[in-house]
Design an enzyme around this catalytic site. Structure first.
Site, PDB file in Angstrom:
ATOM      1  N   LEU A  17       1.617  -9.637 -11.473  1.00 13.18           N
ATOM      2  CA  LEU A  17       2.908  -9.464 -12.134  1.00 13.18           C
ATOM      3  C   LEU A  17       3.954 -10.425 -11.582  1.00 13.18           C
ATOM      4  O   LEU A  17       5.101 -10.423 -12.005  1.00 13.18           O
ATOM      5  CB  LEU A  17       3.393  -8.023 -11.963  1.00 13.18           C
ATOM      6  CG  LEU A  17       2.475  -6.963 -12.576  1.00 13.18           C
ATOM      7  CD1 LEU A  17       3.094  -5.589 -12.436  1.00 13.18           C
ATOM      8  CD2 LEU A  17       2.201  -7.253 -14.043  1.00 13.18           C
ATOM      9  N   SER A  18       3.539 -11.252 -10.627  1.00 15.99           N
ATOM     10  CA  SER A  18       4.496 -12.194 -10.038  1.00 15.99           C
ATOM     11  C   SER A  18       5.077 -13.163 -11.067  1.00 15.99           C
ATOM     12  O   SER A  18       6.279 -13.454 -11.016  1.00 15.99           O
ATOM     13  CB  SER A  18       3.848 -12.956  -8.880  1.00 15.99           C
ATOM     14  OG  SER A  18       3.623 -12.069  -7.808  1.00 15.99           O
ATOM     15  N   THR A  63      -2.266 -14.984  -2.753  1.00 21.74           N
ATOM     16  CA  THR A  63      -2.684 -13.581  -2.749  1.00 21.74           C
ATOM     17  C   THR A  63      -4.181 -13.435  -2.521  1.00 21.74           C
ATOM     18  O   THR A  63      -4.871 -14.429  -2.231  1.00 21.74           O
ATOM     19  CB  THR A  63      -2.168 -12.863  -4.027  1.00 21.74           C
ATOM     20  OG1 THR A  63      -2.351 -11.461  -3.871  1.00 21.74           O
ATOM     21  CG2 THR A  63      -2.877 -13.329  -5.282  1.00 21.74           C
ATOM     22  N   LYS A  67      -5.095 -15.252   1.625  1.00 17.03           N
ATOM     23  CA  LYS A  67      -3.955 -15.238   2.551  1.00 17.03           C
ATOM     24  C   LYS A  67      -4.277 -15.756   3.952  1.00 17.03           C
ATOM     25  O   LYS A  67      -3.419 -16.333   4.613  1.00 17.03           O
ATOM     26  CB  LYS A  67      -3.385 -13.817   2.655  1.00 17.03           C
ATOM     27  CG  LYS A  67      -2.686 -13.376   1.389  1.00 17.03           C
ATOM     28  CD  LYS A  67      -2.172 -11.959   1.492  1.00 17.03           C
ATOM     29  CE  LYS A  67      -1.494 -11.574   0.193  1.00 17.03           C
ATOM     30  NZ  LYS A  67      -0.961 -10.222   0.212  1.00 17.03           N
ATOM     31  N   ASP A 102       5.174 -10.440   3.288  1.00 18.91           N
ATOM     32  CA  ASP A 102       4.583  -9.124   2.997  1.00 18.91           C
ATOM     33  C   ASP A 102       5.094  -8.033   3.940  1.00 18.91           C
ATOM     34  O   ASP A 102       5.415  -6.924   3.523  1.00 18.91           O
ATOM     35  CB  ASP A 102       3.057  -9.166   3.167  1.00 18.91           C
ATOM     36  CG  ASP A 102       2.348  -9.752   1.971  1.00 18.91           C
ATOM     37  OD1 ASP A 102       2.899  -9.695   0.862  1.00 18.91           O
ATOM     38  OD2 ASP A 102       1.224 -10.255   2.154  1.00 18.91           O
ATOM     39  N   GLY A 126      -7.432  -0.733   5.961  1.00 21.68           N
ATOM     40  CA  GLY A 126      -7.656  -2.150   5.689  1.00 21.68           C
ATOM     41  C   GLY A 126      -7.249  -3.020   6.858  1.00 21.68           C
ATOM     42  O   GLY A 126      -6.409  -2.613   7.684  1.00 21.68           O
ATOM     43  N   ALA A 130      -2.835  -8.582   4.172  1.00 19.61           N
ATOM     44  CA  ALA A 130      -1.686  -7.696   3.961  1.00 19.61           C
ATOM     45  C   ALA A 130      -1.558  -6.717   5.128  1.00 19.61           C
ATOM     46  O   ALA A 130      -0.466  -6.477   5.645  1.00 19.61           O
ATOM     47  CB  ALA A 130      -1.846  -6.940   2.649  1.00 19.61           C
ATOM     48  N   ARG A 154     -13.312  -6.157  12.399  1.00 13.79           N
ATOM     49  CA  ARG A 154     -12.095  -6.799  11.894  1.00 13.79           C
ATOM     50  C   ARG A 154     -10.849  -6.002  12.311  1.00 13.79           C
ATOM     51  O   ARG A 154      -9.815  -6.580  12.650  1.00 13.79           O
ATOM     52  CB  ARG A 154     -12.194  -6.870  10.367  1.00 13.79           C
ATOM     53  CG  ARG A 154     -11.595  -8.097   9.774  1.00 13.79           C
ATOM     54  CD  ARG A 154     -11.899  -8.171   8.296  1.00 13.79           C
ATOM     55  NE  ARG A 154     -10.999  -9.114   7.651  1.00 13.79           N
ATOM     56  CZ  ARG A 154     -10.783  -9.143   6.346  1.00 13.79           C
ATOM     57  NH1 ARG A 154     -11.405  -8.290   5.543  1.00 13.79           N
ATOM     58  NH2 ARG A 154      -9.955 -10.022   5.835  1.00 13.79           N
ATOM     59  N   TYR A 218      -0.137  -1.968  -6.871  1.00 10.04           N
ATOM     60  CA  TYR A 218       0.811  -1.598  -7.936  1.00 10.04           C
ATOM     61  C   TYR A 218       0.159  -1.569  -9.319  1.00 10.04           C
ATOM     62  O   TYR A 218       0.818  -1.257 -10.306  1.00 10.04           O
ATOM     63  CB  TYR A 218       2.023  -2.535  -7.926  1.00 10.04           C
ATOM     64  CG  TYR A 218       1.676  -3.991  -8.133  1.00 10.04           C
ATOM     65  CD1 TYR A 218       1.385  -4.491  -9.396  1.00 10.04           C
ATOM     66  CD2 TYR A 218       1.641  -4.864  -7.055  1.00 10.04           C
ATOM     67  CE1 TYR A 218       1.058  -5.816  -9.584  1.00 10.04           C
ATOM     68  CE2 TYR A 218       1.310  -6.200  -7.233  1.00 10.04           C
ATOM     69  CZ  TYR A 218       1.018  -6.666  -8.512  1.00 10.04           C
ATOM     70  OH  TYR A 218       0.678  -7.979  -8.687  1.00 10.04           O
TER      71      TYR A 218
HETATM   72  P1  ATR Z   1      -5.710  -9.243   1.653  1.00  5.64           P
HETATM   73  O1  ATR Z   1      -5.586 -10.582   2.289  1.00  5.64           O
HETATM   74  O2  ATR Z   1      -4.924  -9.172   0.392  1.00  5.64           O
HETATM   75  O3  ATR Z   1      -5.385  -8.094   2.551  1.00  5.64           O
HETATM   76  P2  ATR Z   1      -8.552  -9.226   2.121  1.00  5.64           P
HETATM   77  O4  ATR Z   1      -8.343 -10.083   3.316  1.00  5.64           O
HETATM   78  O5  ATR Z   1      -9.642  -9.597   1.162  1.00  5.64           O
HETATM   79  O6  ATR Z   1      -7.253  -9.142   1.220  1.00  5.64           O
HETATM   80  O7  ATR Z   1      -8.728  -7.729   2.640  1.00  5.64           O
HETATM   81  C1  ATR Z   1      -9.142  -6.698   1.820  1.00  5.64           C
HETATM   82  C2  ATR Z   1      -9.262  -5.403   2.632  1.00  5.64           C
HETATM   83  O8  ATR Z   1      -9.766  -4.393   1.757  1.00  5.64           O
HETATM   84  C3  ATR Z   1     -10.240  -5.480   3.804  1.00  5.64           C
HETATM   85  O9  ATR Z   1      -9.768  -4.627   4.827  1.00  5.64           O
HETATM   86  C4  ATR Z   1     -11.525  -4.941   3.196  1.00  5.64           C
HETATM   87  O10 ATR Z   1     -12.440  -4.390   4.137  1.00  5.64           O
HETATM   88  P3  ATR Z   1     -13.504  -5.346   4.934  1.00  5.64           P
HETATM   89  O11 ATR Z   1     -12.725  -5.997   6.028  1.00  5.64           O
HETATM   90  O12 ATR Z   1     -14.539  -4.410   5.443  1.00  5.64           O
HETATM   91  O13 ATR Z   1     -14.017  -6.310   3.896  1.00  5.64           O
HETATM   92  C5  ATR Z   1     -10.979  -3.837   2.321  1.00  5.64           C
HETATM   93  N1  ATR Z   1     -11.881  -3.469   1.231  1.00  5.64           N
HETATM   94  C6  ATR Z   1     -12.126  -4.150   0.093  1.00  5.64           C
HETATM   95  N2  ATR Z   1     -13.009  -3.492  -0.681  1.00  5.64           N
HETATM   96  C7  ATR Z   1     -13.342  -2.346  -0.006  1.00  5.64           C
HETATM   97  C8  ATR Z   1     -14.197  -1.228  -0.286  1.00  5.64           C
HETATM   98  N3  ATR Z   1     -14.886  -1.153  -1.425  1.00  5.64           N
HETATM   99  N4  ATR Z   1     -14.267  -0.250   0.634  1.00  5.64           N
HETATM  100  C9  ATR Z   1     -13.554  -0.300   1.777  1.00  5.64           C
HETATM  101  N5  ATR Z   1     -12.719  -1.332   2.095  1.00  5.64           N
HETATM  102  C10 ATR Z   1     -12.616  -2.340   1.220  1.00  5.64           C
END
Ligand code: ATR
Length: 277
Positions: A17-18, A63, A67, A102, A126, A130, A154, A218
């Site tokens: 939506l940016s 995004t 990132k 962020d 997560g 972000a 992580r 969102y």
């Molecule tokens: P962003 O930079 O926007 O935060 P990202 O670096 O791809 O995006 O991070 C996505 C987050 O969502 C990660 O914490 C990821 O977990 P992993 O580190 O184990 O990959 C988490 N995530 C994505 N899909 C998931 C799922 N189906 N179940 C649990 N965690 C998930």
């Protein structure tokens, strides 16, 4: 003078939506500029940033999932370096410079609901870009932060850079214990993001009514996590709209050095959400 060009890179990007938000803001302040969405696969992020510079693009948002990857192709300001992820690039000075807005956006949203963050206990779901930004700002503001992530290593790596934080996995027992003692729960993962609207990492039975539940997703505005929070009687629920607006407003200020029209940006996001989702 040629139209100024700004944009966003990510993958997927079609539901961002940016563009609606920033184009409305440019119109409102009378800037002859356009904001476009570019789908960029992870392995092409460096080429995309170099190409944007050559094309005279003045600013980019970055995004999911770029990132952290993008960091290697820009000079970063101090906070973004500490966070280890960027969501904003400006090209005005010749060299692309990376920023992270962020964390600032999320802190502003949380303060509006919670007040003082100092001393609060926060569970973040997560450990991606972000999460890193939000955790850094909350840690700096004096909160005690727990990071829960599917890939626990992580989470462990993330907390090693914070003052007062610990890492857990997504195992139900660990989540339950942590949420019981938390004031605030924040989802930063893409779980429950369109088109997976029925997925959530935490269900109502693990929540308590005094918890503040914040989902930075969102699309949709009311995620499954927020629906579960309602079911649990949670009184303070925050969707991802204002974080999107505040992080975007901070990027807008970096690029244009003009006061962002926050009300216009919020209105554009809500209008696009009611149309598209
Ligand atoms: P962003 O930079 O926007 O935060 P990202 O670096 O791809 O995006 O991070 C996505 C987050 O969502 C990660 O914490 C990821 O977990 P992993 O580190 O184990 O990959 C988490 N995530 C994505 N899909 C998931 C799922 N189906 N179940 C649990 N965690 C998930």
């Amino acid at each position: 003078m040629a139209k100024k060009i700004y944009g966003i890179i990510g993958d997927p990007i079609e539901h961002s939506l940016s563009p609606a938000m920033h184009n409305a803001a440019f119109d409102a302040i009378g800037l002859d500029a356009v904001y476009l969405a570019f789908r960029v696969p992870q392995h092409e992020v460096g080429d995309a940033i170099k190409g944007a510079k050559s094309l005279g693009i003045l600013g980019l948002n970055v995004t999911i999932p770029l990132k952290e990857k993008a960091l290697a192709f820009v000079a970063t300001e101090e906070v973004a370096t500490k966070i280890g992820a960027i969501n904003t690039i400006e090209f005005c000075s010749g060299t692309p410079v990376g920023y992270n807005t962020d964390g600032l956006g999320s802190l502003k949203v949380l303060k509006e609901t919670v007040g003082n963050i100092n001393g609060k206990t926060v569970l973040i779901l997560g450990a991606g870009g972000a999460a890193k930004a939000i955790a850094y700002y909350l840690d700096t503001a004096g909160a005690t932060v727990t990071i829960a992530n599917r890939t626990k290593e992580r989470a462990t790596l993330l907390v090693s850079n914070l003052r007062n934080a610990n890492a857990i996995s997504l195992a139900a027992a660990e989540l339950k214990d942590s949420i019981k003692d938390s004031d605030i729960l924040i989802n930063t993962t893409s779980v429950s993001m369109h088109p997976n609207e029925d997925a959530t990492l935490v269900t109502a039975d693990l929540m308590h009514p005094e918890l503040v539940v914040f989902d930075i997703v969102y699309n949709p505005m009311e995620t499954k996590l927020l629906r579960e929070a309602k079911k649990a009687g949670v009184k303070r629920i925050i969707d991802g709209v204002m974080m999107l607006v505040y992080q975007g407003a901070a990027s807008f200020k970096i690029w244009t050095n003009r006061e962002p029209p926050i009300g216009v940006m919020e209105k554009a996001v809500r209008a696009a959400l009611s149309r598209d989702f």
